[in-house]
Write an enzyme that holds these catalytic residues in place. Sequence first.
Site, PDB file in Angstrom:
ATOM      1  CG  ASP A   1      -4.987   1.075   2.774  1.00  0.00           C
ATOM      2  OD1 ASP A   1      -4.600  -0.110   2.775  1.00  0.00           O
ATOM      3  OD2 ASP A   1      -5.372   1.658   1.754  1.00  0.00           O
TER       4      ASP A   1
ATOM      5  CG  ASP B   1       3.051  -0.158  -5.947  1.00  0.00           C
ATOM      6  OD1 ASP B   1       2.481  -1.266  -5.927  1.00  0.00           O
ATOM      7  OD2 ASP B   1       3.407   0.443  -4.917  1.00  0.00           O
TER       8      ASP B   1
END
Length: 245
Positions: A136, A15
């Site tokens: 998500d 990330d």
Amino acid sequence: MSFKKDEMLIMPAVDIKNGKCVQLVQGEPGSEMVELENPELVAKHWEDLGARNIHVIDLDGTINGIASLDTIEKILNEISIPIQLGGGIRSLDYARQLLNLDIERLIIGTMGIQHPETITELSDEYGSDRIMISLDSKDNKVVIKGWREKIDKSPVELSSEFKEYGAGSILFTNVDVEGLLGGFYTDPVVELKESVDIPIVYSGGITTIDDIKKLNESGVDGIVIGSALYKDKIDLTEALKYQKR
């Protein structure tokens, strides 16, 4: 790298935020539990240990709407294995720019959920194998816009729709457990896997080798491991033994 029936692809997470490789707690800015310089060298480290695919999320794009294109290109130039990339993809033009950089799979979240025709358009242009929809989940409802807005549909309810729109695979992140290093719930993963016949990649709460064994048995096609690798809870070399069914 396409998904194979007899294996579960294991992908380390890289990330990126402010030019660094970070791990956040439940995606909250300022909650960095890991912060490393040179994300491209971090990705190369995972490649050297045997990873066959890297999962990259552009947190600058997700949080601030400012793409980290320079960092993405550095990662692409440093490693020889494919990456799947998501974060802050808010227009077809930017999606095409990334796909033309030879990103293997592009993860589309908010844009695809709010404008599913964009999934169809990109799948038609680049092939459905290169387009992944991100579902998500928080409290069993899909969340968008960096997990800040909830919509009144479950991942299972949305999953079948996106196969019809042309998505080639689904990234399912359980926000309830993401980044907490406390394990995960198997049932939501299995329920989603049973609801569609396109590949499912799971992310969120993977903390131990036993978690990887459970996911292998669940039939998911891939998993993303983040914090557990960086906090030495999981050894990647050991984890990779469970790519085969």
